[in-house]
Scaffold this active site. Structure first.
Site, mmCIF file in Angstrom:
data_model
loop_
_atom_site.group_PDB
_atom_site.id
_atom_site.type_symbol
_atom_site.label_atom_id
_atom_site.label_comp_id
_atom_site.label_asym_id
_atom_site.label_seq_id
_atom_site.Cartn_x
_atom_site.Cartn_y
_atom_site.Cartn_z
ATOM 1 N N THR A 263 0.826 -1.194 0.000
ATOM 2 C CA THR A 263 0.000 0.000 0.000
ATOM 3 C C THR A 263 0.865 1.249 0.000
ATOM 4 O OG1 THR A 263 -0.116 0.127 2.421
ATOM 5 C CG2 THR A 263 -1.796 -1.201 1.307
ATOM 6 N N GLY A 264 0.199 2.408 0.060
ATOM 7 C CA GLY A 264 0.913 3.667 0.085
ATOM 8 C C GLY A 264 1.308 4.125 1.464
ATOM 9 N N ASP A 265 0.911 3.406 2.510
ATOM 10 C CA ASP A 265 1.250 3.827 3.869
ATOM 11 C C ASP A 265 1.485 2.580 4.721
ATOM 12 O OD1 ASP A 265 1.645 5.462 6.124
ATOM 13 O OD2 ASP A 265 0.062 6.832 5.528
ATOM 14 N N ASP A 266 1.280 2.681 6.032
ATOM 15 C CA ASP A 266 1.605 1.579 6.937
ATOM 16 C C ASP A 266 0.853 0.309 6.542
ATOM 17 O OD1 ASP A 266 3.101 3.420 8.467
ATOM 18 O OD2 ASP A 266 1.332 3.940 9.652
ATOM 19 N N SER A 297 5.625 -0.964 1.774
ATOM 20 C CA SER A 297 4.909 0.257 2.105
ATOM 21 C C SER A 297 5.518 1.421 1.342
ATOM 22 C CB SER A 297 4.986 0.519 3.614
ATOM 23 O OG SER A 297 4.629 1.853 3.901
#
Length: 498
Positions: A263-266, A297
């Site tokens: 994903t784009g974050d945690d 990530s």
């Protein structure tokens, strides 16, 4: 996807072999977290495939059309309303067959199984009006991104028991790109929705599905107990904003295992409320078990705690974690004004490849719900154990920043071996306002953690009863190129930039 798991696991096995780490070079732990985790996860472990519901309907019986164009919100709502009459008769099952089922937000009921066929795709509408507004969480006091209310998740439920969301690896697609554009262009009026949010609920299983392109955080159990999330794949582009994978929030007895997240974050972020609202609500996240997690990530951490942790986070056990192409391996995020605590955290068997910072404690992270927050509300951070870590192509070993007058205490690091790419290996650890102990850490640990772990410290180091070491054979740091091995034959959904 299974092929990608296999290739990455072979790569990480090769890393361990080349480093020559002895299997018996571990800490002797009484009542190990793995045994605790296995016990809990087995108690909550049922994929839904064997759960027999005496009543079942198909979404098409309520007029749904799986053409990807027809809006089916009413069909989902009517089907679940009908099935509610069977909640006290053993529960019911809603079957979603092959097709592309466009819908807005819909509510679940207790004693319900939602089952997706392998070729079924639930599509989130790209009209914001199809995601109704709901009140902010009491432990946040306002929407996380903007003051006031927030959009309700695509799949939503509150005050429920016995919920199963599963299938034969069907897909839930939030079609979040339009929400990401609205966020980047600052044209949103309310906080973006999650893909799945369950509130004040007990006995939740989410398994054997793929979740993609969430507008915001993907799976968000909040104020929940007895949550099992198994065998799920969560995907969003690396550049997508705040698309966390799984965020247990003020929840307890949570088992996350055998998941792939990119994903784009945690990938996983453990939370418990925001500043004074989280402190007042006072519901911690505790007994969180994470096992066999793999992923990458874009902007965040493999596993993060915070930054919203004002209700407290404790008893987190994470083992057999494999993170690649990420900003941070293990992250802790907090700030003055958060209050709360993070304590009794155990991370073991962590493999990192192409990660900028292996371990990051950031004590000045994130915004506040009110400008008038209390800077004297300092978090208590203590008893964090991280051991058995191998990393290749790591830029910084650790950036561990406590707060002046609020030292992060009893940080215990052991058996950590990182191949650092920065020119100056001596600056690969940056520590301030940190106290703790270490054994067998390479490159050399920073001065505040250089005191060795001895038996008298076993109560300071979470879940360690004694320290029995065997010689570790090291064959030197890795010097081979891993690009080809990591990228060859990977499916398009697994992103390994070279």
């Amino acid at each position: 996807m299974k092929r990608s798991f296999y290739i990455v696991e072979v790569l990480l096995l090769l890393i361990n072999t080349l480093l020559g780490l002895s299997d018996d070079a571990t800490w002797a732990v009484n009542g190990s977290p793995q045994s605790l985790q296995s016990c809990y996860c087995k108690r909550g472990n049922y994929s839904g495939s064997g759960e027999i519901r005496p009543h079942s309907v198909t979404i098409t019986e309520f007029g749904a059309v799986g053409d990807g164009v027809t809006l089916n919100t009413k069909a989902f709502q009517n089907a679940i309303f009908y099935l509610n009459s069977f909640a006290d008769k053993g529960g019911a099952k809603l079957f979603v067959p092959a097709g592309r089922w466009l819908t807005g937000s819909f509510d679940l009921i207790s004693h319900l199984t939602v089952w997706l066929d392998k070729d079924a795709v639930i599509l989130g509408s790209q009209r914001s009006d199809d995601w109704p507004l709901t009140e902010p969480l009491p432990s946040y006091g306002r929407g996380r991104e903007l003051p006031g209310r927030r959009h309700r998740s695509l799949i939503y439920g509150r005050n429920l028991t016995d919920i199963i969301i599963t299938g034969d690896n069907g897909t839930v697609d939030g079609q979040g790109s339009i929400w990401w554009d609205w966020f980047e262009n600052k044209t949103l009026n309310y906080t973006r929705p999650h893909l799945v949010e369950l509130m004040n609920s007990t006995g939740i299983v989410i398994s054997n599905l793929t979740f993609i392109n969430s507008p915001f955080w993907t799976i968000h159990p909040v104020y929940c107990s007895q949550v099992t999330i198994q065998n799920v794949t969560i995907l969003a582009p690396r550049e997508s904003p705040n698309t966390d994978g799984i965020d247990p929030d003020s929840s307890d007895n949570v088992c996350i295992e055998d998941c792939y997240i990119s994903t784009g974050d945690d990938l996983v972020a453990i939370k418990s409320g925001w500043d004074e609202y989280g402190i007042l609500y006072g519901r911690p996240s505790t007994n969180i078990f994470i096992h066999r997690l793999i992923g990458e990530s874009g902007r965040g951490s493999g596993i993060a705690i915070g930054s919203e942790m004002s209700g407290g986070v404790s008893q987190v056990h994470a083992e057999n974690i494999q993170i690649f192409n990420s900003g941070t391996g293990i992250g802790l995020k907090t700030s003055p004004g958060r209050g709360g605590y993070v304590r009794d955290i155990y991370v073991s068997n962590l493999n990192l490849v192409d990660v900028e910072t292996a371990i990051r404690f950031n004590s000045q992270f994130g915004e506040h719900p009110k400008e008038s927050y209390d800077p004297k509300a300092l978090p208590l951070i203590e008893r964090i154990t991280i051991k058995e870590v191998v990393g290749v192509n790591i830029k910084y070993a650790g950036i561990l920043e406590g707060l002046q007058g609020d030292t992060f205490a009893n940080i215990c690091l052991s058996n950590i071996h990182l191949n650092i790419t920065t020119t100056s290996k001596t600056s690969s650890w940056n520590c301030s306002n940190i106290q703790g102990y270490s054994n067998l850490v390479s490159p050399k640990i920073c001065e505040p953690l250089q005191e060795r772990i001895y038996p008298e410290h076993h109560l300071d180091c979470y879940r360690l009863s004694n320290h029995l070491w065997s010689p570790i054979r090291r064959k030197g740091l890795l010097s081979f190129s891993i690009d080809k091995l990591m990228t060859e034959n990977m499916p398009s959904s697994v992103h390994f930039p070279v």
